[in-house]
Design a protein around this motif. Structure first.
Motif, PDB file in Angstrom:
ATOM      1  N   PHE A   1      -8.229  -4.170  -5.205  1.00  6.83           N
ATOM      2  CA  PHE A   1      -8.764  -3.093  -4.383  1.00  6.83           C
ATOM      3  C   PHE A   1      -8.935  -1.813  -5.187  1.00  6.83           C
ATOM      4  O   PHE A   1      -8.135  -1.506  -6.068  1.00  6.83           O
TER       5      PHE A   1
ATOM      6  N   GLY B   1      -4.950   2.453  -2.423  1.00  6.11           N
ATOM      7  CA  GLY B   1      -5.460   1.105  -2.198  1.00  6.11           C
ATOM      8  C   GLY B   1      -4.347   0.085  -2.117  1.00  6.11           C
ATOM      9  O   GLY B   1      -3.188   0.380  -2.351  1.00  6.11           O
TER      10      GLY B   1
ATOM     11  N   PHE C   1     -12.368   0.865   1.637  1.00  2.00           N
ATOM     12  CA  PHE C   1     -11.900   0.226   0.412  1.00  2.00           C
ATOM     13  C   PHE C   1     -12.894  -0.838  -0.041  1.00  2.00           C
ATOM     14  O   PHE C   1     -13.344  -1.665   0.752  1.00  2.00           O
ATOM     15  N   CYS C   2     -13.178  -0.812  -1.308  1.00  3.75           N
ATOM     16  CA  CYS C   2     -13.951  -1.867  -1.945  1.00  3.75           C
ATOM     17  C   CYS C   2     -12.964  -2.809  -2.632  1.00  3.75           C
ATOM     18  O   CYS C   2     -11.897  -2.365  -3.099  1.00  3.75           O
ATOM     19  N   ALA C   3     -13.278  -4.069  -2.676  1.00  5.12           N
ATOM     20  CA  ALA C   3     -12.429  -5.030  -3.370  1.00  5.12           C
ATOM     21  C   ALA C   3     -13.303  -6.072  -4.051  1.00  5.12           C
ATOM     22  O   ALA C   3     -14.454  -6.288  -3.671  1.00  5.12           O
TER      23      ALA C   3
ATOM     24  N   GLN D   1       0.841  -1.184   0.000  1.00  7.88           N
ATOM     25  CA  GLN D   1       0.000   0.000   0.000  1.00  7.88           C
ATOM     26  C   GLN D   1       0.874   1.231   0.000  1.00  7.88           C
ATOM     27  O   GLN D   1       1.623   1.472   0.953  1.00  7.88           O
TER      28      GLN D   1
ATOM     29  N   TYR E   1     -13.687  -3.097   3.063  1.00  8.90           N
ATOM     30  CA  TYR E   1     -12.734  -3.004   4.160  1.00  8.90           C
ATOM     31  C   TYR E   1     -12.652  -1.538   4.570  1.00  8.90           C
ATOM     32  O   TYR E   1     -13.014  -0.643   3.796  1.00  8.90           O
TER      33      TYR E   1
END
Lengths: 111, 119
Positions: B110, A42, B91-93, A37, B35
């Motif tokens: 992610f 992200g 965060f979207c994954a 990261q 997340y």
């Protein structure tokens, strides 16, 4: 807790040196993954190692897994300034439908 | 390379307000996740979603949280009544297959995150 410990929490080395980060966990796993990261961004997947594997390579990355000690390590060889980032190990526990992240190691490569 | 897209990148809201965070997962992916990461802390699992239902959720994901895949491309996280402690990067994954042994393509992709600030 399924979350383990990563050490060190922070690591600062000179460009060209090797960086080693460790990860320990508590429960049985299906696989273990390492992510990177950059600050404020992200997570990017680096490498995945399955529970029946002991070592895996990808470019300058080398990951080891010791299921008897419930630990893994990530080695970055010949580090570059661009490797500066936080590195996280993440575990998929048996029977779980989620990836659980550790605390991370903040790596700084000094030019 | 295909990527997960999140909007907005920053969201500021007043305590008690509802927020909806939006994500467009990679098109052929089947599993979706949210997340969050409070500044300087670890990345925490909130929820996983498959086949239009929640697969697993954490203790954080209480009744104030909900997820939805309204139209086959978007994946949203709604917080009904935000609290100060909800301030975090969300965060979207997505992944092509479930993160269990024996499957290929188990890595998660992610998005860049939505920074939520609750005032």
């Amino acid at each position: 807790s399924q979350q383990g410990e990563e050490d060190p929490q922070a690591l600062s080395i000179q460009e060209g040196e090797n960086a080693t980060m460790n990860c320990s966990y508590k429960t049985s796993i299906n696989n273990l993954q390492w992510y990177r990261q950059n600050s404020g961004r992200g997570l990017v997947h680096l490498i995945l190692i399955r529970s029946n594997e002991r070592e895996k390579h990808s470019g300058r990355l080398r990951v080891t897994l010791d299921t008897s000690k419930k630990s893994s390590s990530l080695l970055i060889t010949a580090s570059r300034a661009a490797d500066t980032a936080s590195y996280f190990c993440a575990r998929v526990s048996q029977g779980a439908q989620k990836l659980v992240f550790g605390q991370g190691t903040r790596l700084t490569i000094n030019p | 390379e295909p990527e997960v897209t999140q909007t907005p990148s920053h969201q500021v809201t007043q305590m008690g307000q509802e927020v909806i965070l939006r994500c467009v997962p990679i098109s052929n992916h089947l599993y979706f996740y949210w997340y969050r990461q409070i500044l300087g802390q670890k990345v925490e699992f909130l929820v996983s979603f498959y086949n239009n239902e929640i697969s697993e959720k954490s203790e954080i994901f209480d009744d104030q949280f909900s997820v939805e895949r309204p139209d086959g491309s978007n994946f949203t996280l709604k917080i009904r009544s935000t609290k100060l402690e909800d301030s975090a990067m969300y965060f979207c994954a997505s992944s092509e297959s479930a993160p269990i042994a024996g499957r290929i393509n188990e890595k998660l992709f992610f998005g860049s995150g939505t920074q939520l600030s609750v005032l």
